[in-house]
Motif scaffolding. Structure first.
Motif, PDB file in Angstrom:
ATOM      1  N   LEU A 261       0.823  -1.207   0.000  1.00 40.38           N
ATOM      2  CA  LEU A 261       0.000   0.000   0.000  1.00 40.38           C
ATOM      3  C   LEU A 261       0.858   1.259   0.000  1.00 40.38           C
ATOM      4  CD1 LEU A 261      -2.755  -1.063   2.576  1.00 40.38           C
ATOM      5  CD2 LEU A 261      -3.028  -0.836   0.101  1.00 40.38           C
ATOM      6  N   ASP A 262       1.977   1.237   0.756  1.00 35.66           N
ATOM      7  CA  ASP A 262       2.889   2.390   0.769  1.00 35.66           C
ATOM      8  C   ASP A 262       3.458   2.666  -0.614  1.00 35.66           C
ATOM      9  OD1 ASP A 262       2.610   3.119   3.407  1.00 35.66           O
ATOM     10  OD2 ASP A 262       4.218   1.810   4.120  1.00 35.66           O
ATOM     11  N   ALA A 263       3.800   1.617  -1.330  1.00 34.70           N
ATOM     12  CA  ALA A 263       4.334   1.790  -2.684  1.00 34.70           C
ATOM     13  C   ALA A 263       3.293   2.425  -3.601  1.00 34.70           C
ATOM     14  CB  ALA A 263       4.793   0.441  -3.238  1.00 34.70           C
ATOM     15  N   GLN A 264       2.050   1.962  -3.493  1.00 30.05           N
ATOM     16  CA  GLN A 264       0.985   2.554  -4.306  1.00 30.05           C
ATOM     17  C   GLN A 264       0.737   4.013  -3.929  1.00 30.05           C
ATOM     18  OE1 GLN A 264      -2.398   0.001  -3.775  1.00 30.05           O
ATOM     19  NE2 GLN A 264      -1.505  -1.712  -4.905  1.00 30.05           N
ATOM     20  N   ILE A 265       0.763   4.281  -2.614  1.00 32.21           N
ATOM     21  CA  ILE A 265       0.547   5.652  -2.152  1.00 32.21           C
ATOM     22  C   ILE A 265       1.668   6.574  -2.636  1.00 32.21           C
ATOM     23  CG2 ILE A 265       0.505   7.111  -0.083  1.00 32.21           C
ATOM     24  CD1 ILE A 265      -0.971   4.816   1.328  1.00 32.21           C
ATOM     25  N   GLN A 266       2.905   6.098  -2.580  1.00 31.44           N
ATOM     26  CA  GLN A 266       4.033   6.905  -3.043  1.00 31.44           C
ATOM     27  C   GLN A 266       3.925   7.209  -4.534  1.00 31.44           C
ATOM     28  OE1 GLN A 266       7.622   4.871  -1.898  1.00 31.44           O
ATOM     29  NE2 GLN A 266       7.351   5.293   0.300  1.00 31.44           N
ATOM     30  N   ARG A 267       3.491   6.211  -5.303  1.00 34.13           N
ATOM     31  CA  ARG A 267       3.339   6.425  -6.750  1.00 34.13           C
ATOM     32  C   ARG A 267       2.258   7.470  -7.037  1.00 34.13           C
ATOM     33  NH1 ARG A 267      -0.079   4.494 -10.430  1.00 34.13           N
ATOM     34  NH2 ARG A 267      -0.984   3.043  -8.910  1.00 34.13           N
ATOM     35  N   LEU A 268       1.114   7.352  -6.368  1.00 32.91           N
ATOM     36  CA  LEU A 268       0.027   8.314  -6.577  1.00 32.91           C
ATOM     37  C   LEU A 268       0.392   9.701  -6.044  1.00 32.91           C
ATOM     38  CD1 LEU A 268      -3.050   6.079  -5.680  1.00 32.91           C
ATOM     39  CD2 LEU A 268      -2.350   6.849  -7.948  1.00 32.91           C
ATOM     40  N   THR A 269       1.126   9.725  -4.919  1.00 30.76           N
ATOM     41  CA  THR A 269       1.569  11.008  -4.363  1.00 30.76           C
ATOM     42  C   THR A 269       2.527  11.711  -5.314  1.00 30.76           C
ATOM     43  OG1 THR A 269       1.325  10.136  -2.112  1.00 30.76           O
ATOM     44  CG2 THR A 269       2.660  12.127  -2.381  1.00 30.76           C
ATOM     45  N   ALA A 270       3.409  10.933  -5.951  1.00 35.85           N
ATOM     46  CA  ALA A 270       4.331  11.523  -6.926  1.00 35.85           C
ATOM     47  C   ALA A 270       3.563  12.092  -8.119  1.00 35.85           C
ATOM     48  CB  ALA A 270       5.336  10.474  -7.389  1.00 35.85           C
ATOM     49  N   LEU A 271       2.536  11.382  -8.572  1.00 33.67           N
ATOM     50  CA  LEU A 271       1.713  11.891  -9.674  1.00 33.67           C
ATOM     51  C   LEU A 271       0.975  13.167  -9.269  1.00 33.67           C
ATOM     52  CD1 LEU A 271       0.186   8.555 -11.068  1.00 33.67           C
ATOM     53  CD2 LEU A 271       1.981   9.958 -12.106  1.00 33.67           C
TER      54      LEU A 271
END
Length: 346
Positions: free
Chosen positions: A227-237
């Motif tokens: 979930l952290d990896a997904q959140i980091q990806r969306l946060t970067a976008l």
């Protein structure tokens, strides 16, 4: 000094050869010309600053500022020079009213950019507040556009809550086991000191709870990392989208934004509103001063000489018109005589 005097005469729109014959009028027209000149100069400075906020270029600001200043100078010179002193006060005021209205409009246009410069610090503070508000609004809109981040954070919180519940249950069993070993009497313990049957049973329950907690932590940690990896990806976008908006927010300091900031300041502070009004009235007074000087000053020798010069032109024009008409009539008579024009017989 003489060249400066003649330059101000030119600025006032006066005819220098006639003005030289009226020495008592020279100072009046020097004052009128100086007012017209400095009004044009202030207009150039005002327009230069206004256009600098638009183009962010010194050369564009200087070029357009000079053009605007020359245009205002020419208009003021025309307004003043076109006003003539007559013996009819009402006729003079009727002629002056449209010129006064136009002068007031010019004064308002000239004063606004300079007001913005005078209150620059206060306006910058308002612009900073507006930029902060715009940043907050942009981030809120982006959060709505990336609602998946909130869903993923909620899933993380749910997993952590399960781990926390399992930890609380393990701690409860640990407490009961300790009470049983040390003989502390409670609802769930016997109160007998030592490792007896109850203590061993509670130890088994504690070991099972600890084992379940370890397994739950390991399993949930994998899911939390995903979930952290997904959140980091969306946060970067989301940050990338905000970075696209950021330059527009940082560039929110143009002429329209500063005018809006000035309006907000005048609405919030009575002192600022009064200062704004007085500055505008000052420019109105400067812009209309030459017209009022023309209106309130008595008719002088220069006006008489100007009327005389115009009368001479009118008289000369009439004389030339009579001469041209007479010459034309004579040529027509001679032409008819040369053709010997006679009426045809019936």
């Amino acid at each position: 000094m003489k060249k400066l005097t003649r330059f101000f005469w030119f600025c006032s729109g006066a005819y220098a050869p006639l003005l030289e014959k009226s020495p008592t009028e020279t100072h009046k027209y020097v004052g009128i010309g100086g007012t017209v000149f400095f009004t044009g100069l202030l207009a150039a400075i005002s327009a230069g600053y206004a256009l600098f906020t638009v183009f962010q270029s010194v050369w564009y600001a200087i070029g357009f500022g000079l053009v605007w200043g020359l245009m205002i100078f020419n208009l003021d010179r025309f307004i003043v020079s076109s006003m003539r002193k007559r013996n009819n006060a009402w006729a003079e005021w009727r002629m002056a009213i449209p010129r006064l209205v136009f002068a007031v409009l010019l004064a308002i246009v000239i004063s606004k950019p300079l007001e913005i410069k005078i209150f620059e610090r206060e306006i910058n503070r308002k612009l900073d507040e507006k930029k902060t508000e715009m940043i907050a609004q942009s981030k809120e809109r982006l959060k709505l556009g990336f609602a998946e981040i909130n869903d993923l954070e909620a899933k993380k919180d749910s997993l952590r809550a399960e781990v926390e519940a399992a930890t609380v249950f393990r701690d409860k069993l640990q407490k009961e086991y300790d009470f049983e070993r040390f003989g502390t009497k409670s609802d769930g313990t016997s109160g007998i000191v030592g490792i007896g049957t109850n203590a061993k049973k509670k130890e088994q329950q504690l070991d099972a709870a600890q084992n379940d907690l370890n397994n739950l932590k390991a399993a949930h940690q994998v899911r939390i990392d995903t979930l952290d990896a997904q959140i980091q990806r969306l946060t970067a976008l989301r940050q990338a989208e905000f970075d696209k908006i950021q330059p527009n927010i940082d560039g929110f300091d143009g002429l329209a934004a500063r005018l809006d900031g000035l309006q907000v300041l005048t609405e919030e502070s009575n002192a600022m509103a009064m200062a704004n009004i007085f500055i505008m009235l000052l420019f109105v007074a400067v812009e209309t001063a030459p017209i009022f000087v023309k209106l309130i000053s008595p008719r002088g020798p220069y006006d008489d000489l100007l009327d005389l010069a115009e009368h001479r032109v009118k008289s000369y024009t009439k004389e030339q018109t009579v001469k041209v008409d007479g010459s034309s009539d004579k040529r027509l008579r001679d032409f008819r005589t040369s053709l010997d024009i006679r009426p045809e017989p019936l």
